[in-house]
Design a protein around this motif. Structure first.
Motif, PDB file in Angstrom:
ATOM      1  N   PHE A  69       0.853  -1.182   0.000  1.00  0.00           N
ATOM      2  CA  PHE A  69       0.000   0.000   0.000  1.00  0.00           C
ATOM      3  C   PHE A  69       0.893   1.237   0.000  1.00  0.00           C
ATOM      4  CE2 PHE A  69      -2.907  -3.034   2.092  1.00  0.00           C
ATOM      5  CZ  PHE A  69      -4.041  -2.858   1.310  1.00  0.00           C
ATOM      6  N   ILE A  70       0.521   2.223  -0.803  1.00  0.00           N
ATOM      7  CA  ILE A  70       1.172   3.523  -0.779  1.00  0.00           C
ATOM      8  C   ILE A  70       0.286   4.432   0.073  1.00  0.00           C
ATOM      9  CG2 ILE A  70       2.136   5.401  -2.137  1.00  0.00           C
ATOM     10  CD1 ILE A  70       3.364   2.673  -2.785  1.00  0.00           C
ATOM     11  N   GLY A 153      12.281   1.187   9.897  1.00  0.00           N
ATOM     12  CA  GLY A 153      12.468   2.570   9.488  1.00  0.00           C
ATOM     13  C   GLY A 153      11.143   3.184   9.088  1.00  0.00           C
ATOM     14  N   LYS A 154      11.068   3.686   7.850  1.00  0.00           N
ATOM     15  CA  LYS A 154       9.839   4.320   7.373  1.00  0.00           C
ATOM     16  C   LYS A 154       8.977   3.373   6.538  1.00  0.00           C
ATOM     17  CE  LYS A 154      11.202   9.091   7.864  1.00  0.00           C
ATOM     18  NZ  LYS A 154      11.040  10.470   7.344  1.00  0.00           N
ATOM     19  N   VAL A 155       9.258   2.077   6.659  1.00  0.00           N
ATOM     20  CA  VAL A 155       8.423   1.034   6.050  1.00  0.00           C
ATOM     21  C   VAL A 155       7.741   0.263   7.174  1.00  0.00           C
ATOM     22  CG1 VAL A 155       8.435  -1.068   4.659  1.00  0.00           C
ATOM     23  CG2 VAL A 155       9.910   0.855   4.022  1.00  0.00           C
ATOM     24  N   PHE A 156       6.478  -0.078   6.960  1.00  0.00           N
ATOM     25  CA  PHE A 156       5.759  -0.928   7.911  1.00  0.00           C
ATOM     26  C   PHE A 156       5.423  -2.231   7.201  1.00  0.00           C
ATOM     27  CE2 PHE A 156       1.932  -2.576   9.982  1.00  0.00           C
ATOM     28  CZ  PHE A 156       2.295  -2.520  11.311  1.00  0.00           C
ATOM     29  N   LYS A 186       6.440   5.810   4.615  1.00  0.00           N
ATOM     30  CA  LYS A 186       6.555   5.812   3.153  1.00  0.00           C
ATOM     31  C   LYS A 186       5.835   4.654   2.469  1.00  0.00           C
ATOM     32  CE  LYS A 186       9.265   9.422   3.007  1.00  0.00           C
ATOM     33  NZ  LYS A 186       8.737  10.710   2.482  1.00  0.00           N
ATOM     34  N   LEU A 187       5.834   3.471   3.082  1.00  0.00           N
ATOM     35  CA  LEU A 187       5.329   2.287   2.383  1.00  0.00           C
ATOM     36  C   LEU A 187       4.824   1.272   3.399  1.00  0.00           C
ATOM     37  CD1 LEU A 187       5.367   1.128  -0.639  1.00  0.00           C
ATOM     38  CD2 LEU A 187       7.256  -0.295   0.173  1.00  0.00           C
ATOM     39  N   SER A 217      14.933   3.467   3.104  1.00  0.00           N
ATOM     40  CA  SER A 217      14.034   3.855   4.197  1.00  0.00           C
ATOM     41  C   SER A 217      14.284   3.136   5.517  1.00  0.00           C
ATOM     42  CB  SER A 217      12.574   3.594   3.787  1.00  0.00           C
ATOM     43  OG  SER A 217      12.223   4.314   2.634  1.00  0.00           O
ATOM     44  N   ARG A 218      14.999   2.012   5.498  1.00  0.00           N
ATOM     45  CA  ARG A 218      15.061   1.185   6.698  1.00  0.00           C
ATOM     46  C   ARG A 218      15.875   1.811   7.832  1.00  0.00           C
ATOM     47  NH1 ARG A 218      18.703  -3.748   4.102  1.00  0.00           N
ATOM     48  NH2 ARG A 218      20.715  -2.644   4.087  1.00  0.00           N
TER      49      ARG A 218
END
Length: 235
Positions: A69-70, A153-156, A186-187, A217-218
């Motif tokens: 998902f974005i 990071g900014k990924v889930f 982010k993602l 992103s991590r």
């Protein structure tokens, strides 16, 4: 058909390069190892996740394409917006992670779930360490659904969703997408596409593209308030 897979070394947490994953079954990369916090963190940082049934060895996967998902393009269906206005489910983050993981496991027939006792224990320990998070949906004080996954990071990296009442998991995803985006996310990874994910707006991207997202992103830091236990509200 005989499959030859690398067996993980019990003394370290390194994985084979995800590009070496099989095409059939899609994404199968390695077997063995354990579900320790360090190994799980290493796996998710490299786009790899465990998925196996009771009685099987631990199997590790990195499929291509990858379902994601974005958050900035996620748009709830009008029917879902109307439903939530009428029912006003309450949504929280990190209020009942252990309970939510157990609900995801118990809501599926025993022969169909991959959320074994070993997996439950592993992700509950990961939550205690601050790396696994849940979004809970409540009605009249009763937990009725939600989702959980691992932050990188900014990924889930989403692991599982559950609804015991209508639309609970959809509402969890909707609220989390907005919350995650607001705090710099982010993602959202959801691993392998299925009709339910597609109906919610998930898209598929090549494994190489997903790995690029992770690489950039991590090691970035989310707003520290993102995973603080709190009620979630829509803007």
């Amino acid at each position: 058909m005989t499959l030859y897979l690398p067996e993980l070394n019990s003394n370290d947490t390194h994985f084979p390069d995800p590009s070496l994953a099989l095409t059939e079954p899609n994404g199968l990369l390695a077997l063995g190892g354990d579900l320790s916090i360090n190994r799980l963190r290493s796996a998710y940082r490299h786009g790899i996740f465990p998925w196996f049934s009771e009685g099987e060895p631990i199997l590790w996967w990195s499929p291509s394409p990858r379902a994601v998902f974005i958050p900035e393009t996620f748009s709830p269906a009008r029917s879902l917006i109307k439903f939530q206005r009428k029912h006003a489910y309450t949504v929280t983050i990190n209020h009942a992670t252990e309970q939510l993981i157990e609900l995801c496991a118990s809501s599926r027939p025993e022969e169909e779930t991959w959320i074994t006792d070993e997996m439950i224990e592993a992700y509950q320990q990961l939550a205690i360490a601050g790396h696994c998070h849940s979004v809970e949906v409540w009605q009249d004080g009763t937990l009725i659904g939600g989702l959980y996954g691992v932050s990188v990071g900014k990924v889930f990296c989403g692991e599982s969703m559950v609804s015991t009442r209508t639309n609970a998991s959809k509402i969890a995803l909707w609220y989390f997408c907005q919350h995650f985006l607001k705090h710099g996310g982010k993602l959202i990874d959801c691993q392998i596409m299925n009709p339910h994910l597609a109906s919610l707006g998930a898209i598929e991207i090549p494994r190489t593209e997903f790995q690029d997202y992770l690489l950039t992103s991590r090691d970035l830091t989310m707003n520290k308030e993102c995973y603080t236990p709190q009620p979630l509200q829509l803007d």
